[in-house]
Design an enzyme around this catalytic site. Structure first.
Site, PDB file in Angstrom:
ATOM      1  CG  LEU A   9     -76.029  21.774  69.905  1.00  0.00           C
ATOM      2  CD1 LEU A   9     -75.976  20.903  68.648  1.00  0.00           C
ATOM      3  CD2 LEU A   9     -74.559  22.427  70.179  1.00  0.00           C
ATOM      4  N   GLY A  10     -78.193  26.212  70.288  1.00  0.00           N
ATOM      5  CA  GLY A  10     -79.433  27.227  70.025  1.00  0.00           C
ATOM      6  C   GLY A  10     -79.828  27.890  71.246  1.00  0.00           C
ATOM      7  CG  LEU A  11     -78.542  30.242  74.314  1.00  0.00           C
ATOM      8  CD1 LEU A  11     -77.480  31.125  74.743  1.00  0.00           C
ATOM      9  CD2 LEU A  11     -79.477  29.869  75.347  1.00  0.00           C
ATOM     10  CB  ALA A  33     -83.378  13.845  86.991  1.00  0.00           C
ATOM     11  NE  ARG A  45     -78.234  32.337  63.286  1.00  0.00           N
ATOM     12  CZ  ARG A  45     -79.427  32.494  62.730  1.00  0.00           C
ATOM     13  NH1 ARG A  45     -79.327  32.208  61.488  1.00  0.00           N
ATOM     14  NH2 ARG A  45     -80.390  33.076  63.401  1.00  0.00           N
ATOM     15  CE  LYS A 105     -90.979  21.551  64.308  1.00  0.00           C
ATOM     16  NZ  LYS A 105     -91.608  22.571  65.043  1.00  0.00           N
ATOM     17  N   GLY A 134     -95.329  20.738  70.647  1.00  0.00           N
ATOM     18  CA  GLY A 134     -94.875  21.285  71.624  1.00  0.00           C
ATOM     19  C   GLY A 134     -94.855  20.643  72.856  1.00  0.00           C
ATOM     20  CE  LYS A 205     -94.889  20.255  64.883  1.00  0.00           C
ATOM     21  NZ  LYS A 205     -95.516  21.737  64.947  1.00  0.00           N
TER      22      LYS A 205
HETATM   23  P1  NDP Z   1     -84.998  30.225  66.948  1.00  0.00           P
HETATM   24  O1  NDP Z   1     -84.795  30.684  65.693  1.00  0.00           O
HETATM   25  O2  NDP Z   1     -85.838  31.029  68.144  1.00  0.00           O
HETATM   26  O3  NDP Z   1     -83.678  29.661  67.669  1.00  0.00           O
HETATM   27  C1  NDP Z   1     -82.462  29.011  66.844  1.00  0.00           C
HETATM   28  C2  NDP Z   1     -81.272  29.164  67.573  1.00  0.00           C
HETATM   29  O4  NDP Z   1     -80.145  28.406  66.863  1.00  0.00           O
HETATM   30  C3  NDP Z   1     -80.779  30.535  67.627  1.00  0.00           C
HETATM   31  O5  NDP Z   1     -80.138  30.638  69.050  1.00  0.00           O
HETATM   32  C4  NDP Z   1     -79.823  30.890  66.759  1.00  0.00           C
HETATM   33  O6  NDP Z   1     -78.853  31.569  66.900  1.00  0.00           O
HETATM   34  C5  NDP Z   1     -79.147  29.382  66.593  1.00  0.00           C
HETATM   35  N1  NDP Z   1     -78.908  29.270  65.139  1.00  0.00           N
HETATM   36  C6  NDP Z   1     -79.538  29.432  64.173  1.00  0.00           C
HETATM   37  N2  NDP Z   1     -78.836  29.020  63.069  1.00  0.00           N
HETATM   38  C7  NDP Z   1     -77.595  28.575  63.424  1.00  0.00           C
HETATM   39  C8  NDP Z   1     -76.612  28.007  62.767  1.00  0.00           C
HETATM   40  N3  NDP Z   1     -76.391  27.854  61.513  1.00  0.00           N
HETATM   41  N4  NDP Z   1     -75.457  27.805  63.502  1.00  0.00           N
HETATM   42  C9  NDP Z   1     -75.395  27.719  65.031  1.00  0.00           C
HETATM   43  N5  NDP Z   1     -76.587  28.231  65.508  1.00  0.00           N
HETATM   44  C10 NDP Z   1     -77.783  28.727  64.704  1.00  0.00           C
HETATM   45  O7  NDP Z   1     -85.833  28.791  66.980  1.00  0.00           O
HETATM   46  P2  NDP Z   1     -86.836  28.174  67.782  1.00  0.00           P
HETATM   47  O8  NDP Z   1     -86.147  28.112  69.323  1.00  0.00           O
HETATM   48  O9  NDP Z   1     -88.078  28.635  67.527  1.00  0.00           O
HETATM   49  O10 NDP Z   1     -86.928  26.599  67.404  1.00  0.00           O
HETATM   50  C11 NDP Z   1     -85.625  25.521  67.699  1.00  0.00           C
HETATM   51  C12 NDP Z   1     -86.162  24.190  67.383  1.00  0.00           C
HETATM   52  O11 NDP Z   1     -87.297  23.958  67.970  1.00  0.00           O
HETATM   53  C13 NDP Z   1     -86.506  24.074  65.752  1.00  0.00           C
HETATM   54  O12 NDP Z   1     -86.284  22.911  65.245  1.00  0.00           O
HETATM   55  C14 NDP Z   1     -88.110  24.259  65.809  1.00  0.00           C
HETATM   56  O13 NDP Z   1     -88.775  23.622  64.686  1.00  0.00           O
HETATM   57  C15 NDP Z   1     -88.243  23.480  67.106  1.00  0.00           C
HETATM   58  N6  NDP Z   1     -89.720  23.807  67.731  1.00  0.00           N
HETATM   59  C16 NDP Z   1     -89.993  25.118  67.916  1.00  0.00           C
HETATM   60  C17 NDP Z   1     -91.087  25.568  68.714  1.00  0.00           C
HETATM   61  C18 NDP Z   1     -91.538  26.775  69.055  1.00  0.00           C
HETATM   62  O14 NDP Z   1     -92.458  27.062  69.423  1.00  0.00           O
HETATM   63  N7  NDP Z   1     -90.671  27.749  68.565  1.00  0.00           N
HETATM   64  C19 NDP Z   1     -91.912  24.424  69.300  1.00  0.00           C
HETATM   65  C20 NDP Z   1     -91.582  23.345  68.857  1.00  0.00           C
HETATM   66  C21 NDP Z   1     -90.354  22.703  68.327  1.00  0.00           C
HETATM   67  P3  NDP Z   1     -79.236  33.131  67.324  1.00  0.00           P
HETATM   68  O15 NDP Z   1     -80.115  33.342  68.570  1.00  0.00           O
HETATM   69  O16 NDP Z   1     -77.906  33.909  67.477  1.00  0.00           O
HETATM   70  O17 NDP Z   1     -79.864  33.750  65.994  1.00  0.00           O
HETATM   71  N1  HSE Z   2     -93.993  26.301  64.095  1.00  0.00           N
HETATM   72  C1  HSE Z   2     -94.276  25.297  64.873  1.00  0.00           C
HETATM   73  C2  HSE Z   2     -95.954  25.429  65.101  1.00  0.00           C
HETATM   74  C3  HSE Z   2     -93.793  25.242  66.220  1.00  0.00           C
HETATM   75  O1  HSE Z   2     -96.415  26.581  65.045  1.00  0.00           O
HETATM   76  O2  HSE Z   2     -96.558  24.488  65.514  1.00  0.00           O
HETATM   77  C4  HSE Z   2     -93.963  23.943  67.259  1.00  0.00           C
HETATM   78  O3  HSE Z   2     -93.567  22.975  66.483  1.00  0.00           O
END
Ligand code: NDP
Ligand code: HSE
Length: 436
Positions: A9-11, A33, A45, A105, A134, A205
């Site tokens: 879920l999420g790309l 594994a 999205r 988190k 991370g 965190k």
């Molecule tokens: P992004 O914003 O880069 O990606 C979010 C993804 O979720 C996108 O593919 C987006 O689609 C999709 N999305 C967003 N809203 C919706 C919705 N309402 N319904 C369905 N899909 C949705 O986020 P990150 O990858 O940066 O973060 C993802 C998670 O990881 C978060 O919980 C963040 O806190 C955590 N995290 C992030 C880190 C980082 O370095 N970025 C490090 C550690 C944790 P689309 O691409 O089409 O917009």
């Molecule tokens: N926004 C967060 C940070 C991503 O900057 O540490 C990692 O959790």
């Protein structure tokens, strides 16, 4: 054996990184594994957006519920973030008997108790290594590697965005807003970057770390939170001149009266290893009674470092798919029935040393008035420096380092100092920890 099937879920940053790492290291991961791991579907999205990964062979959908309800999928990997719709998706996946891996988190800190209860009820796993620091395997270290210890305290640089901003301000004198924009472009910041700069992400965190370290419930609402938006280049420079660096720290400490849970900018002696953790790197210092201090260091954000933790969780889940649910490592390290409700101290009851910066009129007796007020509150001074007045100004910046004092006592002393007619504006306060 049949491959284990994953639904993402999420790309975005982390989802894209996870696809890249799973594809690139597929054979190495399978050797660890014991089964092939196959990403069968992924949701985002927008299906037209350019992705940082190759999605060949993955079924793409704009409806995340399609993945959660797909009977073919064994493990749902939630990388959307936030609560809506992530919380509902995770609960539905657990209800459907799927294991969940998440980097969210906010979800774990705010609703982890409910999520874990549902997972226990269904006999499935929820893994969340990527939610803290991370790519650093800090959850695994605390939950398993240190399980023989009574953890006394931990202190961490657990927000990469803030550490990146503070480092750029300190090393290059760059402007706060400009560096934040760069952190966003690099994929480090949260969707709402005020969560980073105001300390909320670090507090999510810290909530998780403290729960695992002390065996207490997740209780985000009790964390004292102060971000870095009030830190000026001037404070960074003065701190450096005094032999300190300013870092946003998350601190959890066990005391005789209760547990301290706090996130705030902190002066740390520049000679400490953790003071030299720069850029997007994170570090967590954990003090166990048996092992002593241990330090965990690595990239705290970014696509592949975070994917490293997500994939490690997937491997862990795959390895234990057939194990008895009662014999798995408990989510919060302690057995669910052994979680203790130790009180969390209000910030007024916390004792710390302090850096104070005030603007004083340049005339005899002004500093004597300030030091008298501090002495009347039993606050002792470690260092005092008077700087040149800025061009055209009549007030001198005065910096004081004071020894440990209870916050309540300092509040009263500072109110008296600010009321002096010779002192301009408010007193700038930054907590100081020696982390010895
Ligand atoms: P992004 O914003 O880069 O990606 C979010 C993804 O979720 C996108 O593919 C987006 O689609 C999709 N999305 C967003 N809203 C919706 C919705 N309402 N319904 C369905 N899909 C949705 O986020 P990150 O990858 O940066 O973060 C993802 C998670 O990881 C978060 O919980 C963040 O806190 C955590 N995290 C992030 C880190 C980082 O370095 N970025 C490090 C550690 C944790 P689309 O691409 O089409 O917009
Ligand atoms: N926004 C967060 C940070 C991503 O900057 O540490 C990692 O959790």
């Amino acid at each position: 054996m049949k491959p284990v099937k994953i639904g993402l879920l999420g790309l975005g940053t982390v989802g894209g990184g996870t696809v890249r790492v799973l594809k690139r290291n597929a054979s190495e991961i399978t050797r660890r594994a014991g089964r092939d791991i196959q990403i069968v579907a992924a949701s985002a999205r927008s299906l037209d957006k350019a992705r940082i990964c190759d999605t060949t062979g993955i079924r793409l959908t704009a409806d995340p519920y399609e993945i959660v309800n797909d009977p073919e999928i064994d493990i749902v990997v939630e990388l959307i973030g936030g609560l809506d719709p992530a919380q509902d998706l995770v609960l539905q996946a657990l209800d459907a008997g799927k294991h969940v891996v998440t980097a969210n988190k906010m979800l774990i800190a705010l609703h982890g108790n409910e999520v874990f209860a549902k997972a226990r009820e269904k006999g499935v796993m929820v893994a969340f290594e990527a939610a803290v620091a991370g790519g650093i395997p800090i959850i695994k270290a605390l939950r398993e590697g240190l399980s023989g210890n009574t953890v006394e305290w931990l202190a961490g640089i657990i927000n990469g965005t803030c550490n990146f901003i503070l480092t750029e301000m300190w090393e290059k004198g760059r402007d706060f807003g400009e560096v934040l924009k760069e952190a966003q472009a690099l994929g480090y910041a949260e969707a709402d970057p005020t969560f980073d700069v105001e300390g909320v992400d670090a507090a999510h965190k810290l909530t998780i770390l403290a729960s695992i370290a002390f065996g207490i419930p997740l209780q985000f609402a009790k964390v004292y939170i102060e971000g870095i938006s009030g830190i000026t280049a001037l404070d960074v420079t003065y701190a450096e001149a005094l032999g300190y660096r300013i870092k946003l720290l998350g601190i959890a400490r066990r005391t005789a009266e209760g547990i301290e849970l706090r996130v705030h900018p902190t002066l740390i002696p520049a000679r400490r290893l953790i003071a030299n953790v720069n850029g997007v790197m994170n570090a967590v210092l954990v003090k166990g009674d048996a092992v002593g201090p241990t330090l965990y260091y690595g990239a705290g954000a970014g696509a592949e470092p975070t994917a490293s933790a997500v994939v490690a969780d997937i491997v862990d889940v795959v390895r234990t798919l057939t194990s008895d649910p009662d014999n798995r490592v408990p989510h919060l390290a302690f057995q669910p029935g052994a979680i203790a409700d130790i009180p969390v101290l209000p910030i007024e009851a916390v004792e710390t040393a302090y850096y104070l910066r005030l603007s004083a009129e340049d005339k005899p007796g002004v500093l004597a008035d300030v030091t008298r007020i501090l002495a009347n509150h039993n606050i002792s001074i470690e260092a005092i420096i008077q700087k040149e007045a800025p061009q055209g100004g009549s007030q001198l910046p005065v910096i004081l380092l004071i020894h440990k004092v209870r916050e309540r006592e300092l509040n009263e002393a500072v109110a008296r100092i600010e009321a002096l007619p010779t002192i301009g504006g408010s007193v700038k306060r930054i907590r100081l920890e020696t982390l010895g």
